[in-house]
Design a protein around this motif. Sequence first.
Motif, mmCIF file in Angstrom:
data_model
loop_
_atom_site.group_PDB
_atom_site.id
_atom_site.type_symbol
_atom_site.label_atom_id
_atom_site.label_comp_id
_atom_site.label_asym_id
_atom_site.label_seq_id
_atom_site.Cartn_x
_atom_site.Cartn_y
_atom_site.Cartn_z
ATOM 1 N N ARG A 225 58.114 45.622 -26.221
ATOM 2 C CA ARG A 225 57.534 46.677 -27.061
ATOM 3 C C ARG A 225 58.567 47.326 -27.978
ATOM 4 N N VAL A 226 59.834 47.257 -27.631
ATOM 5 C CA VAL A 226 60.891 47.790 -28.488
ATOM 6 C C VAL A 226 60.900 47.040 -29.824
ATOM 7 N N THR A 227 60.729 45.727 -29.764
ATOM 8 C CA THR A 227 60.723 44.893 -30.963
ATOM 9 C C THR A 227 59.341 44.809 -31.601
ATOM 10 N N MET A 228 58.308 44.806 -30.748
ATOM 11 C CA MET A 228 56.933 44.636 -31.218
ATOM 12 C C MET A 228 56.075 45.756 -30.612
ATOM 13 N N PRO A 229 56.093 46.939 -31.215
ATOM 14 C CA PRO A 229 55.437 48.115 -30.629
ATOM 15 C C PRO A 229 53.929 47.970 -30.390
ATOM 16 N N LYS A 230 53.254 47.121 -31.130
ATOM 17 C CA LYS A 230 51.799 47.016 -30.999
ATOM 18 C C LYS A 230 51.350 45.966 -29.985
ATOM 19 N N ILE A 231 52.281 45.315 -29.314
ATOM 20 C CA ILE A 231 51.902 44.316 -28.320
ATOM 21 C C ILE A 231 51.212 45.014 -27.142
ATOM 22 N N SER A 232 50.222 44.370 -26.563
ATOM 23 C CA SER A 232 49.524 44.963 -25.421
ATOM 24 C C SER A 232 50.029 44.339 -24.127
ATOM 25 N N LEU A 233 49.810 45.056 -23.021
ATOM 26 C CA LEU A 233 50.187 44.533 -21.711
ATOM 27 C C LEU A 233 49.391 43.266 -21.418
ATOM 28 N N GLY A 234 48.130 43.220 -21.849
ATOM 29 C CA GLY A 234 47.309 42.028 -21.665
ATOM 30 C C GLY A 234 47.900 40.807 -22.353
ATOM 31 N N THR A 235 48.450 41.002 -23.534
ATOM 32 C CA THR A 235 49.096 39.904 -24.262
ATOM 33 C C THR A 235 50.318 39.417 -23.503
ATOM 34 N N VAL A 236 51.069 40.340 -22.924
ATOM 35 C CA VAL A 236 52.238 39.953 -22.124
ATOM 36 C C VAL A 236 51.775 39.123 -20.925
ATOM 37 N N TYR A 237 50.734 39.568 -20.211
ATOM 38 C CA TYR A 237 50.222 38.817 -19.064
ATOM 39 C C TYR A 237 49.739 37.428 -19.473
ATOM 40 N N ARG A 238 49.011 37.322 -20.578
ATOM 41 C CA ARG A 238 48.517 36.015 -21.032
ATOM 42 C C ARG A 238 49.680 35.084 -21.358
ATOM 43 N N ASN A 239 50.703 35.611 -22.008
ATOM 44 C CA ASN A 239 51.856 34.778 -22.348
ATOM 45 C C ASN A 239 52.660 34.392 -21.117
ATOM 46 N N LEU A 240 52.744 35.268 -20.139
ATOM 47 C CA LEU A 240 53.415 34.916 -18.886
ATOM 48 C C LEU A 240 52.679 33.774 -18.187
ATOM 49 N N SER A 241 51.358 33.806 -18.215
ATOM 50 C CA SER A 241 50.569 32.722 -17.605
ATOM 51 C C SER A 241 50.829 31.395 -18.300
ATOM 52 N N VAL A 242 50.888 31.425 -19.626
ATOM 53 C CA VAL A 242 51.148 30.198 -20.386
ATOM 54 C C VAL A 242 52.558 29.683 -20.076
ATOM 55 N N LEU A 243 53.538 30.573 -20.089
ATOM 56 C CA LEU A 243 54.916 30.174 -19.805
ATOM 57 C C LEU A 243 55.037 29.600 -18.394
ATOM 58 N N ARG A 244 54.355 30.199 -17.432
ATOM 59 C CA ARG A 244 54.361 29.686 -16.058
ATOM 60 C C ARG A 244 53.693 28.317 -15.995
ATOM 61 N N ASP A 245 52.516 28.197 -16.612
ATOM 62 C CA ASP A 245 51.784 26.927 -16.572
ATOM 63 C C ASP A 245 52.541 25.805 -17.266
ATOM 64 N N GLU A 246 53.329 26.137 -18.279
ATOM 65 C CA GLU A 246 54.124 25.129 -18.987
ATOM 66 C C GLU A 246 55.449 24.836 -18.278
ATOM 67 N N GLY A 247 55.733 25.562 -17.197
ATOM 68 C CA GLY A 247 56.951 25.315 -16.441
ATOM 69 C C GLY A 247 58.198 25.926 -17.039
ATOM 70 N N LEU A 248 58.026 26.881 -17.956
ATOM 71 C CA LEU A 248 59.192 27.517 -18.577
ATOM 72 C C LEU A 248 59.707 28.706 -17.772
ATOM 73 N N VAL A 249 58.854 29.283 -16.928
ATOM 74 C CA VAL A 249 59.270 30.358 -16.018
ATOM 75 C C VAL A 249 58.652 30.104 -14.649
ATOM 76 N N ARG A 250 59.316 30.639 -13.644
ATOM 77 C CA ARG A 250 58.785 30.583 -12.278
ATOM 78 C C ARG A 250 58.241 31.954 -11.923
ATOM 79 N N GLU A 251 57.191 31.960 -11.133
ATOM 80 C CA GLU A 251 56.579 33.198 -10.669
ATOM 81 C C GLU A 251 56.901 33.352 -9.184
#
Length: 135
Positions: free
Chosen positions: A37-63
Motif C-alpha cells: 500500500r505504500v507504493t500502491m495506496p488504492k490496492i485492496s486487501l482482497g487483491t493481495v489475497y487473490r495475488n497470493l493465491s496465484v503466486l502460491r498456485d504457480e509455485g512462486l511462494v510457499r504457504e
Amino acid sequence: MAQRPRTRDTRQRRLVYEAIRATTSHPTADWIFDRVRVTMPKISLGTVYRNLSVLRDEGLVREIFGTDRRAHYDANTRQHAHFICSECGAITDLHGIPEYEWRTLKELVGCEVTELRIEFAGVCATCRHRCEDPS
C-alpha cells in the motif's frame, strides 16, 4: 501432474511478490498489504489475497500456517524445513536438515507424493531464555 499455465503478470502481483522476497520473516497477508500500500495506496486487501493465491498456485511462494492459524508466505521455494515457535509464533527457515527418502512412499503405501513439507514446532531460543531468566 500437469503444470498450470502462468497467469498474466500484473503490477499488483509483482509488488506482492517483491514484498515477500524482500523479507525472511514469513509475513502474513496483512503485513504484505501494509507494505504494498505504500507504493500502491488504492490496492485492496482482497487483491493481495487473490495475488497470493496465484503466486502460491504457480509455485512462486510457499504457504505456511503458523501457531496463529494464519497463512504466512515464503518466497524461498527451495526445499527446506521450518521451525515454528509455539510461544512467540516466529517461523524460521531451517537449512541442512537431512533429506527423507519420500519418493518410495508410493511403493510402501500406494500414494503419490507431490510435495514434502517439514515443520518442527517447539520453543525458540529467545523464548526459552526468557522463560529461564527470573528477572
